[in-house]
Design a protein around this motif. Structure first.
Motif, PDB file in Angstrom:
ATOM      1  N   GLU A 269    -102.788 -24.847  -3.873  1.00 15.08           N
ATOM      2  CA  GLU A 269    -102.594 -25.788  -4.967  1.00 15.08           C
ATOM      3  C   GLU A 269    -103.262 -25.279  -6.238  1.00 15.08           C
TER       4      GLU A 269
ATOM      5  N   ARG B  17    -101.094 -22.701  -7.745  1.00 19.79           N
ATOM      6  CA  ARG B  17     -99.917 -23.257  -8.412  1.00 19.79           C
ATOM      7  C   ARG B  17    -100.237 -23.835  -9.789  1.00 19.79           C
TER       8      ARG B  17
ATOM      9  N   VAL C  89     -96.942 -16.559  -1.645  1.00 22.00           N
ATOM     10  CA  VAL C  89     -96.590 -17.463  -2.726  1.00 22.00           C
ATOM     11  C   VAL C  89     -95.248 -17.063  -3.308  1.00 22.00           C
TER      12      VAL C  89
ATOM     13  N   ARG D  76     -93.893 -21.007 -10.406  1.00 20.00           N
ATOM     14  CA  ARG D  76     -95.034 -21.892 -10.422  1.00 20.00           C
ATOM     15  C   ARG D  76     -94.560 -23.317 -10.207  1.00 20.00           C
ATOM     16  N   ALA D  77     -95.359 -24.078  -9.448  1.00 20.47           N
ATOM     17  CA  ALA D  77     -94.990 -25.472  -9.200  1.00 20.47           C
ATOM     18  C   ALA D  77     -95.014 -26.263 -10.492  1.00 20.47           C
TER      19      ALA D  77
END
Length: 252
Positions: free
Chosen positions: A29, A32, A246, A250-251
């Motif tokens: 997290e 991200r 990953v 990007r989130a």
């Protein structure tokens, strides 16, 4: 990815040749968020060529707004002394290694053309920083009082020293103590880079999983990383990237 500034020279960089493996869901997290990446560079480690550093920067800027590179320059000479070098010779050899490392980093940053997004530091620059001193003291206290932390730190020191020893030899007590001092000096950047560099969150990366990683990032008690601190193995990608790597976006 950031644009090259006018007048800066950009060499084509492979930004698809690496994979990131965050240690935990929390580390993933933090990754991200894409706020900051810390690259640690060890002197005398042939893995960190100037080209490798340039590739890591180019790749990292696909995911992060900013990158800082920190190279170790503390307790390097002391290690050579434990291997039989005179203090003068140990100091000269350590200084040569550290200067060569700094030059490789500078050349790698220059080749990317992204000097606006990348800063480079020697570890010694933080020695007087109050946050660094607090974190370093906490690590030293944990070495004495925290059995799991001490065992993992010792395993990390032994692995680091193995490259300087003949095959099959174990470090003696002075060598192990010097290795632990070297590693402990780096630990503040695994504990709380955001507090040291004034960034909202940060991912520290290295190309190997370290014995201290599960201690600092995987347990619920004892000395551990700050909430905004993550860790990821960043390494050259296999022909088929690992399932946990990953993704390239990007989130939101």
């Amino acid at each position: 990815m950031r644009e090259t500034l006018p007048g800066e020279r950009a060499t084509p960089i492979d930004t698809t040749g690496y994979e990131a493996l965050p240690f935990s869901d929390r580390c993933r997290e933090i990754w991200r968020r894409g706020e900051h990446l810390l690259i640690g560079v060890s002197p005398g480690n042939s893995y960190f060529s100037h080209r490798r550093i340039a590739e890591l920067i180019g790749w990292g800027l696909e995911f992060f707004e900013r990158i800082d590179i920190v190279h170790a320059d503390l307790h390097v000479g002391a290690q050579y002394e434990t291997f039989g070098y005179t203090p003068e010779h140990a100091h000269r050899r350590a200084a040569k290694e550290v200067k060569a490392t700094a030059r490789r980093i500078a050349r790698g940053v220059e080749e990317t053309g992204h000097r606006d997004a990348v800063r480079a530091h020697a570890l010694s620059e933080f020695a007087g920083h109050p946050v660094y001193r607090r974190l370093h003291r906490e690590a030293l206290d944990a070495l004495r009082a925290d059995r799991d932390f001490g065992a993992a730190a010792e395993a990390m020191a032994r692995g680091f020293l193995a490259a300087r020893l003949d095959e099959g030899l174990a470090p003696n007590e002075p060598q192990l103590a010097a290795g632990l001092r070297y590693i402990t000096a780096e630990l503040p950047f695994f504990l709380d880079t955001p507090a040291l560099l004034g960034v909202p969150s940060s991912v520290s990366c290295y190309h190997l999983q370290l014995p201290l990683t599960p201690v600092l990032f995987g347990r619920s008690e004892g000395l551990r990383a700050a909430p905004g601190q993550g860790y990821a193995v960043v390494r050259p990608a296999a022909p088929t990237a690992a399932a946990g790597a990953v993704a390239g976006t990007r989130a939101a």
